[in-house]
Design a protein around this motif. Structure first.
Motif, mmCIF file in Angstrom:
data_model
loop_
_atom_site.group_PDB
_atom_site.id
_atom_site.type_symbol
_atom_site.label_atom_id
_atom_site.label_comp_id
_atom_site.label_asym_id
_atom_site.label_seq_id
_atom_site.Cartn_x
_atom_site.Cartn_y
_atom_site.Cartn_z
ATOM 1 N N SER A 22 29.345 96.280 37.488
ATOM 2 C CA SER A 22 28.225 96.999 36.885
ATOM 3 C C SER A 22 26.951 96.191 37.077
ATOM 4 O O SER A 22 26.889 95.020 36.721
ATOM 5 N N PHE A 23 25.956 96.827 37.647
ATOM 6 C CA PHE A 23 24.665 96.179 37.843
ATOM 7 C C PHE A 23 23.583 96.877 37.013
ATOM 8 O O PHE A 23 22.424 96.926 37.404
ATOM 9 N N ALA A 24 23.986 97.416 35.868
ATOM 10 C CA ALA A 24 23.037 98.091 34.983
ATOM 11 C C ALA A 24 21.904 97.142 34.633
ATOM 12 O O ALA A 24 22.127 95.999 34.243
ATOM 13 N N GLY A 25 20.699 97.614 34.793
ATOM 14 C CA GLY A 25 19.525 96.810 34.456
ATOM 15 C C GLY A 25 19.133 95.813 35.535
ATOM 16 O O GLY A 25 18.189 95.044 35.350
ATOM 17 N N ILE A 26 19.855 95.800 36.657
ATOM 18 C CA ILE A 26 19.531 94.888 37.757
ATOM 19 C C ILE A 26 19.045 95.725 38.929
ATOM 20 O O ILE A 26 19.742 96.624 39.396
ATOM 21 N N THR A 27 17.853 95.419 39.409
ATOM 22 C CA THR A 27 17.301 96.171 40.535
ATOM 23 C C THR A 27 17.895 95.665 41.850
ATOM 24 O O THR A 27 18.422 94.549 41.928
ATOM 25 N N LYS A 28 17.780 96.484 42.875
ATOM 26 C CA LYS A 28 18.265 96.090 44.197
ATOM 27 C C LYS A 28 17.556 94.821 44.688
ATOM 28 O O LYS A 28 18.221 93.920 45.199
ATOM 29 N N PRO A 29 16.234 94.703 44.535
ATOM 30 C CA PRO A 29 15.578 93.458 44.950
ATOM 31 C C PRO A 29 16.073 92.240 44.160
ATOM 32 O O PRO A 29 16.202 91.144 44.724
ATOM 33 N N ASP A 30 16.365 92.436 42.867
ATOM 34 C CA ASP A 30 16.894 91.320 42.071
ATOM 35 C C ASP A 30 18.280 90.910 42.561
ATOM 36 O O ASP A 30 18.595 89.719 42.631
ATOM 37 N N LEU A 31 19.101 91.886 42.908
ATOM 38 C CA LEU A 31 20.431 91.586 43.416
ATOM 39 C C LEU A 31 20.340 90.927 44.794
ATOM 40 O O LEU A 31 21.072 89.972 45.080
ATOM 41 N N ALA A 32 19.430 91.391 45.616
ATOM 42 C CA ALA A 32 19.223 90.769 46.933
ATOM 43 C C ALA A 32 18.781 89.316 46.774
ATOM 44 O O ALA A 32 19.234 88.436 47.516
ATOM 45 N N ALA A 33 17.927 89.058 45.807
ATOM 46 C CA ALA A 33 17.479 87.681 45.551
ATOM 47 C C ALA A 33 18.646 86.815 45.066
ATOM 48 O O ALA A 33 18.734 85.629 45.416
ATOM 49 N N ALA A 34 19.552 87.409 44.289
ATOM 50 C CA ALA A 34 20.730 86.674 43.820
ATOM 51 C C ALA A 34 21.664 86.349 44.982
ATOM 52 O O ALA A 34 22.245 85.259 45.032
ATOM 53 N N VAL A 35 21.828 87.279 45.923
ATOM 54 C CA VAL A 35 22.642 87.015 47.120
ATOM 55 C C VAL A 35 22.023 85.864 47.905
ATOM 56 O O VAL A 35 22.720 84.924 48.309
#
Length: 87
Positions: A22-35
């Motif tokens: 679940s990535f609720a509340g996490i934007t795609k750019p935020d997830l990309a930055a985490a990767v």
């Protein structure tokens, strides 16, 4: 060796396809930055991980084997890796 831009993008895409997460509340750019941050951390801490490995494994194992060892342990800790012995 760190991932290139394509490798990071494909990692992000596969991560987003995983319906068990679940990535609720996490934007795609935020997830990309985490990767990217995770990939950078692995690269920056590779020597420390290697030093933590016992001999003779450290000198005998290849980089791909050491990387898979790390991944298998991390996946098991996240309950994402089952062994035949688990039944």
């Amino acid at each position: 060796m760190p991932l290139d831009a394509t490798g990071r993008a494909r990692t992000l895409a596969q991560l987003m396809r995983d319906s068990s997460l679940s990535f609720a509340g996490i934007t795609k750019p935020d997830l990309a930055a985490a990767v990217a941050a995770t990939d950078d951390w692995i690269d920056a801490n590779q020597a420390s991980f290697n030093s933590a490995l016992p001999q003779p494994f450290r000198s005998a194992a290849s980089l791909p084997v050491k990387t898979l060892l790390f991944c298998f342990v991390a996946m098991r800790r996240a309950n994402r890796l089952r062994a035949e012995e688990d039944g």
